[in-house]
Design an enzyme around this catalytic site. Structure first.
Site, PDB file in Angstrom:
ATOM      1  N   CYS A  45       4.174  14.390   7.970  1.00  0.00           N
ATOM      2  CA  CYS A  45       4.584  15.157   9.146  1.00  0.00           C
ATOM      3  C   CYS A  45       4.488  14.295  10.403  1.00  0.00           C
ATOM      4  O   CYS A  45       3.731  13.335  10.459  1.00  0.00           O
ATOM      5  CB  CYS A  45       3.664  16.356   9.330  1.00  0.00           C
ATOM      6  SG  CYS A  45       3.609  17.460   7.920  1.00  0.00           S
TER       7      CYS A  45
ATOM      8  N   ARG B  44       9.220   8.710   8.980  1.00  0.00           N
ATOM      9  CA  ARG B  44       8.028   9.093   8.227  1.00  0.00           C
ATOM     10  C   ARG B  44       8.362   9.977   7.033  1.00  0.00           C
ATOM     11  O   ARG B  44       7.524  10.181   6.161  1.00  0.00           O
ATOM     12  CB  ARG B  44       7.056   9.863   9.145  1.00  0.00           C
ATOM     13  CG  ARG B  44       6.492   9.044  10.266  1.00  0.00           C
ATOM     14  CD  ARG B  44       5.924   9.909  11.372  1.00  0.00           C
ATOM     15  NE  ARG B  44       4.698  10.588  11.007  1.00  0.00           N
ATOM     16  CZ  ARG B  44       3.485  10.168  11.345  1.00  0.00           C
ATOM     17  NH1 ARG B  44       3.345   9.084  12.061  1.00  0.00           N
ATOM     18  NH2 ARG B  44       2.414  10.829  10.997  1.00  0.00           N
TER      19      ARG B  44
ATOM     20  N   TRP C  65       6.595  17.645   6.534  1.00  0.00           N
ATOM     21  CA  TRP C  65       6.735  17.200   5.147  1.00  0.00           C
ATOM     22  C   TRP C  65       5.856  18.134   4.341  1.00  0.00           C
ATOM     23  O   TRP C  65       4.632  18.073   4.412  1.00  0.00           O
ATOM     24  CB  TRP C  65       6.301  15.747   5.007  1.00  0.00           C
ATOM     25  CG  TRP C  65       6.818  15.144   3.740  1.00  0.00           C
ATOM     26  CD1 TRP C  65       8.079  14.691   3.506  1.00  0.00           C
ATOM     27  CD2 TRP C  65       6.098  14.947   2.525  1.00  0.00           C
ATOM     28  NE1 TRP C  65       8.182  14.219   2.226  1.00  0.00           N
ATOM     29  CE2 TRP C  65       6.989  14.362   1.604  1.00  0.00           C
ATOM     30  CE3 TRP C  65       4.792  15.196   2.125  1.00  0.00           C
ATOM     31  CZ2 TRP C  65       6.624  14.033   0.302  1.00  0.00           C
ATOM     32  CZ3 TRP C  65       4.420  14.870   0.833  1.00  0.00           C
ATOM     33  CH2 TRP C  65       5.329  14.297  -0.056  1.00  0.00           C
TER      34      TRP C  65
ATOM     35  N   ASN D 144      -0.433  18.329  11.747  1.00  0.00           N
ATOM     36  CA  ASN D 144      -0.349  17.347  10.661  1.00  0.00           C
ATOM     37  C   ASN D 144      -1.678  17.398   9.928  1.00  0.00           C
ATOM     38  O   ASN D 144      -2.724  17.476  10.570  1.00  0.00           O
ATOM     39  CB  ASN D 144      -0.179  15.922  11.201  1.00  0.00           C
ATOM     40  CG  ASN D 144       1.169  15.719  11.854  1.00  0.00           C
ATOM     41  OD1 ASN D 144       2.005  16.605  11.840  1.00  0.00           O
ATOM     42  ND2 ASN D 144       1.357  14.546  12.434  1.00  0.00           N
ATOM     43  N   GLY D 145      -1.648  17.290   8.599  1.00  0.00           N
ATOM     44  CA  GLY D 145      -2.898  17.282   7.835  1.00  0.00           C
ATOM     45  C   GLY D 145      -2.974  18.486   6.924  1.00  0.00           C
ATOM     46  O   GLY D 145      -1.968  19.178   6.693  1.00  0.00           O
TER      47      GLY D 145
ATOM     48  N   GLU E  52       2.000  -1.452 -15.398  1.00  0.00           N
ATOM     49  CA  GLU E  52       2.346  -1.143 -14.012  1.00  0.00           C
ATOM     50  C   GLU E  52       2.297  -2.407 -13.142  1.00  0.00           C
ATOM     51  O   GLU E  52       3.156  -2.613 -12.284  1.00  0.00           O
ATOM     52  CB  GLU E  52       1.407  -0.046 -13.481  1.00  0.00           C
ATOM     53  CG  GLU E  52       1.560   0.327 -12.028  1.00  0.00           C
ATOM     54  CD  GLU E  52       2.942   0.859 -11.634  1.00  0.00           C
ATOM     55  OE1 GLU E  52       3.780   1.093 -12.512  1.00  0.00           O
ATOM     56  OE2 GLU E  52       3.188   0.994 -10.422  1.00  0.00           O
TER      57      GLU E  52
ATOM     58  N   LYS F 187       5.488  -3.834 -11.093  1.00  0.00           N
ATOM     59  CA  LYS F 187       5.479  -4.095  -9.635  1.00  0.00           C
ATOM     60  C   LYS F 187       5.996  -5.501  -9.366  1.00  0.00           C
ATOM     61  O   LYS F 187       6.801  -5.713  -8.471  1.00  0.00           O
ATOM     62  CB  LYS F 187       4.061  -3.981  -9.050  1.00  0.00           C
ATOM     63  CG  LYS F 187       3.503  -2.594  -8.873  1.00  0.00           C
ATOM     64  CD  LYS F 187       4.158  -1.747  -7.824  1.00  0.00           C
ATOM     65  CE  LYS F 187       5.341  -0.995  -8.321  1.00  0.00           C
ATOM     66  NZ  LYS F 187       5.182   0.233  -8.993  1.00  0.00           N
TER      67      LYS F 187
ATOM     68  N   GLU G 139       9.918  -5.883 -10.180  1.00  0.00           N
ATOM     69  CA  GLU G 139      10.891  -5.156  -9.365  1.00  0.00           C
ATOM     70  C   GLU G 139      10.989  -5.687  -7.930  1.00  0.00           C
ATOM     71  O   GLU G 139      12.065  -5.617  -7.335  1.00  0.00           O
ATOM     72  CB  GLU G 139      10.644  -3.645  -9.381  1.00  0.00           C
ATOM     73  CG  GLU G 139       9.365  -3.186  -8.755  1.00  0.00           C
ATOM     74  CD  GLU G 139       9.146  -1.689  -8.901  1.00  0.00           C
ATOM     75  OE1 GLU G 139      10.108  -0.940  -9.056  1.00  0.00           O
ATOM     76  OE2 GLU G 139       7.970  -1.273  -8.838  1.00  0.00           O
TER      77      GLU G 139
ATOM     78  N   HIS H  36       0.696 -11.108 -31.553  1.00  0.00           N
ATOM     79  CA  HIS H  36       1.772 -10.725 -32.458  1.00  0.00           C
ATOM     80  C   HIS H  36       3.140 -11.097 -31.898  1.00  0.00           C
ATOM     81  O   HIS H  36       4.160 -10.545 -32.309  1.00  0.00           O
ATOM     82  CB  HIS H  36       1.701  -9.228 -32.757  1.00  0.00           C
ATOM     83  CG  HIS H  36       0.408  -8.835 -33.409  1.00  0.00           C
ATOM     84  ND1 HIS H  36       0.105  -9.121 -34.717  1.00  0.00           N
ATOM     85  CD2 HIS H  36      -0.700  -8.238 -32.900  1.00  0.00           C
ATOM     86  CE1 HIS H  36      -1.113  -8.696 -35.010  1.00  0.00           C
ATOM     87  NE2 HIS H  36      -1.627  -8.145 -33.904  1.00  0.00           N
TER      88      HIS H  36
ATOM     89  N   LYS I  88      15.217   4.682  -4.500  1.00  0.00           N
ATOM     90  CA  LYS I  88      13.943   5.389  -4.438  1.00  0.00           C
ATOM     91  C   LYS I  88      13.960   6.619  -5.334  1.00  0.00           C
ATOM     92  O   LYS I  88      12.961   6.969  -5.942  1.00  0.00           O
ATOM     93  CB  LYS I  88      13.642   5.778  -2.985  1.00  0.00           C
ATOM     94  CG  LYS I  88      12.266   6.386  -2.771  1.00  0.00           C
ATOM     95  CD  LYS I  88      11.158   5.388  -3.050  1.00  0.00           C
ATOM     96  CE  LYS I  88       9.795   6.017  -3.134  1.00  0.00           C
ATOM     97  NZ  LYS I  88       8.841   5.172  -3.886  1.00  0.00           N
TER      98      LYS I  88
HETATM   99  C1  F6R Z   1       8.672   1.805  -9.713  1.00  0.00           C
HETATM  100  C2  F6R Z   1       9.248   3.088  -9.385  1.00  0.00           C
HETATM  101  C3  F6R Z   1      10.070   3.772 -10.410  1.00  0.00           C
HETATM  102  C4  F6R Z   1       9.798   5.284 -10.404  1.00  0.00           C
HETATM  103  C5  F6R Z   1      10.751   6.000 -11.365  1.00  0.00           C
HETATM  104  C6  F6R Z   1      10.444   7.467 -11.461  1.00  0.00           C
HETATM  105  O1  F6R Z   1       7.931   1.278  -8.656  1.00  0.00           O
HETATM  106  O2  F6R Z   1       9.090   3.580  -8.300  1.00  0.00           O
HETATM  107  O3  F6R Z   1       9.837   3.236 -11.672  1.00  0.00           O
HETATM  108  O4  F6R Z   1       8.477   5.484 -10.789  1.00  0.00           O
HETATM  109  O5  F6R Z   1      12.067   5.815 -10.950  1.00  0.00           O
HETATM  110  O6  F6R Z   1      10.561   8.075 -10.223  1.00  0.00           O
HETATM  111  P1  F6R Z   1       9.893   9.462  -9.930  1.00  0.00           P
HETATM  112  O7  F6R Z   1       8.419   9.284 -10.018  1.00  0.00           O
HETATM  113  O8  F6R Z   1      10.357   9.812  -8.557  1.00  0.00           O
HETATM  114  O9  F6R Z   1      10.372  10.423 -10.976  1.00  0.00           O
END
Ligand code: F6R
Length: 611
Positions: A2, A27, A74, A100-101, A484, A488, A491, A507, A606
């Site tokens: 927010c 934001r 938000w 906010n909060g 993970e 990171k 990507e 293996h 995203k």
């Molecule tokens: C990696 C990443 C993606 C998401 C994936 C699922 O850093 O962000 O692998 O995790 O596209 O997205 P959500 O969680 O929004 O379903």
């Protein structure tokens, strides 16, 4: 997250508020609104959607006012709709408030006020606060005092701005855990959640501290504590530009979000831990508790990072709640004709709540009669709406495409679920539950400690950023962390990276190891620590460069590894909450050294709303 802005002076407030809200759009938000004082009344305009929509609405309802407040919401409590948008007005129509909060004890306050006959109009936690202020205002007739009295009864976090039609020359602002800045100009004053909303009007600011309350009038301002004591405050000159402000002073949103994690992890558990009872309370699951406790099987479905969180969830739930768990890529689950019965519970995990494959998996599971739950970050998202019940992660909007704080908040929710089910199913004792609750509450400070190693990790990144490949190894709870960490890196830096269970390396992937291959081994002191040491020996024997994530004083690994990053100890199932932090920082720093577009890596979106 927010955003808020407030103005008092002698200029027209509406354009100042609307422009301020536009500056806060970065934001992330789902609705926006303003309230102004005009002819002795409070006038409110608010709606779901964008600030531009609000601006169009305001063109149809022009105001003449020189004091007002504006908000971008938000959603956390209640859907993102017109009603739940801020500002909220008390039942007498006298006071307007933006917030906010999160007010943690909002439902207790609401129940009490409803018993006294006050009718609530929204599903938000915030409305409890404005109604509470109103009850004190009836008695005191003084806005500042009423805000102070109300805040003393509130648990949680807030940055608020409040106006009243009975005191039209006043704007009250207060802060606890949600940043707030006052802007000072000749005869006019501003309040905002960050300086980007006001910096084009003034660069003279006061950053309020937690527990501060400020009263702004056209003649000046006063800052006190909520306990009514005077406080020292400093007027500062803002020297940075808007882009720097938006990123909180960090170079990228991803880095800002990595550093936000002590706060977001706390927000994910806020109000959900019952310490004395050694358990957790997840309000969103109230109606499905018996389905969960009696589940024959839990199937977790998700994509990408959320799928990795699901894998950690599998380890947690099987170990401590003793329910069989399977974790499936949503894209596979939806097409492979899964066998499901009404005794199965499907949990979909998604930051965005809009991922097409996860949504399709939910629909498939519902068709087959399973109880379907969601763990989502975005309130009111498609997945949140289409599941039978669920839990929000409360990580706030994630702007960097690579997920960081959303991942750790998903882990927190899965830990809370494990604690709750482990206790009710009798596999976690009261003492153990209390210990786990304490451990969970200590995680934010431990994350903070790791974040202090950012420079050390940057130096490591400098040394290895030219690698073409990298291997990430972990076992048990830290096998998903390895996946993970590798995701990171690949990507955002475009270095090819693989995550593997450490013992599986021999293996196949062991063939790749030579002196050019950085091998990141996640090796906290858990019950398979000795085994991980053997795996490190295997890497060393092939001249691989070992980078180890260890607990303090692990001399055995220190001797074997070229580079060691220490993380604090915790209980086994919470370990990924700590071990992932250096891996996020490492991927980030490597990407920066390689001059990559960290926040918007090539080819990635995203929210993946297509198959
Ligand atoms: C990696 C990443 C993606 C998401 C994936 C699922 O850093 O962000 O692998 O995790 O596209 O997205 P959500 O969680 O929004 O379903």
């Amino acid at each position: 997250m927010c955003g808020l802005v407030g103005y008092i002076g002698d200029r027209e407030a509406t354009p100042i508020l609307l422009n301020g809200l536009k500056r806060l759009e970065y934001r992330g938000y789902d609705s926006a609104g303003i309230a102004v004082l005009q002819n002795g009344n409070i006038d409110v305009l608010k709606r779901a959607g964008k600030v531009n929509d609000l601006e169009t609405l305001s063109a149809l309802h022009p105001f003449a006012s020189t004091v007002g407040i504006g908000h971008t919401r938000w959603a956390t409590h209640g859907e993102p709709n017109d009603q739940n948008a801020h500002p909220h007005v008390d039942h007498t129509g006298t006071i307007a408030l933006i917030h906010n909060g999160i007010i943690e004890n909002y439902s207790a306050i609401r129940r009490r006020l409803e018993r006294d006959g006050i009718e609530f109009k929204t599903d938000t936690d915030t409305e409890s606060l404005v109604q509470l202020i109103s009850t004190f205002y009836d008695i005191t007739g003084n806005l500042e005092q009423s805000v102070r009295l109300a805040l003393k009864e509130v648990d949680g976090t807030y940055g608020i701005a409040v106006i009243s039609s009975r005191e039209p020359g006043k704007l009250i602002a207060a802060r606890m855990g949600s940043p707030l800045v006052l802007g000072i100009n000749d005869g006019e004053y501003f309040v905002a959640s960050d300086a980007s909303a006001i910096v084009h009007h003034t660069r003279q600011v006061i950053f309020l501290e937690d527990g501060n309350i400020a009263t702004l009038t056209r003649d000046g301002y006063e800052v006190k504590t909520i306990g009514d004591e005077a406080v020292e405050h400093k007027i500062e000159q803002i020297t940075f530009d808007i882009e720097q402000i938006e990123k909180g002073g960090y170079d990228h949103f991803m880095l800002k979000e990595i550093h936000e994690q002590p706060q977001t992890i706390m927000d994910s558990m806020r109000g959900r831990i019952l310490k004395d009872k050694g358990t957790a309370k997840l309000g969103g699951l109230r109606d499905v508790v018996s389905a969960l406790e009696g589940a024959r099987r839990i199937i977790i479905t998700a994509c990408g990072t959320s799928w990795h969180a699901g894998l950690v969830g599998e380890y947690m739930l099987e170990q401590y709640a003793r329910i069989p768990v399977e974790v499936e890529y949503a894209s596979e689950f939806r097409y492979r004709s899964p066998v499901l019965t009404e005794n199965d519970v499907v949990i979909a995990i998604s930051q965005s709540g809009e991922t097409a494959d996860t949504l399709a998996a939910i629909r498939e599971a519902k068709l087959r009669g399973a109880t379907v739950l969601g763990i989502c970050n975005v309130v009111g998202s498609s997945i949140a709406r289409e599941t039978h019940a669920g839990v929000y992660t409360h990580a706030g909007p994630e702007i960097g495409v690579a997920s960081t704080k959303a991942f750790t908040s998903q882990l927190v929710v899965l830990s809370l679920l494990t604690l709750m089910l482990g206790r009710t199913r009798g596999f976690i004792s009261l003492d153990e539950g209390r210990k786990f609750a304490d451990e969970l509450l200590s995680i934010p400070d431990k994350v903070r400690e790791i974040l202090e190693k950012a420079d050390e990790i940057r130096e490591l990144a400098r040394q290895i950023h030219t690698a073409n490949n990298a291997l990430y190894l972990g076992r048990g709870y830290n096998f998903p962390t390895a996946l993970e960490g590798a995701l990171k890196l690949k990507e955002i830096s475009y270095i090819h990276a693989e995550g593997y269970p450490a013992a599986e390396m021999k293996h196949g992937p062991i063939a790749l190891i030579d002196e050019n291959m950085p091998v990141v081994v996640i090796a906290p002191q858990d019950r398979i620590h000795e085994k991980v040491i053997s795996n490190i020996q295997e890497v060393r024997a092939r001249k691989g460069k070992v980078i180890a994530i260890v607990n303090r004083d692990d001399s055995t690994i220190e001797e074997l590894a070229q580079f060691v990053i220490e993380v604090p100890t915790t209980v086994d199932f919470l370990s990924p909450l700590l071990t992932i932090i250096p891996l996020q920082l490492l991927a980030y720093s490597i990407a920066v050294f390689r001059d990559c577009n960290v926040d918007q890596p090539r080819n990635l979106a995203k929210s993946v709303t297509v198959e």
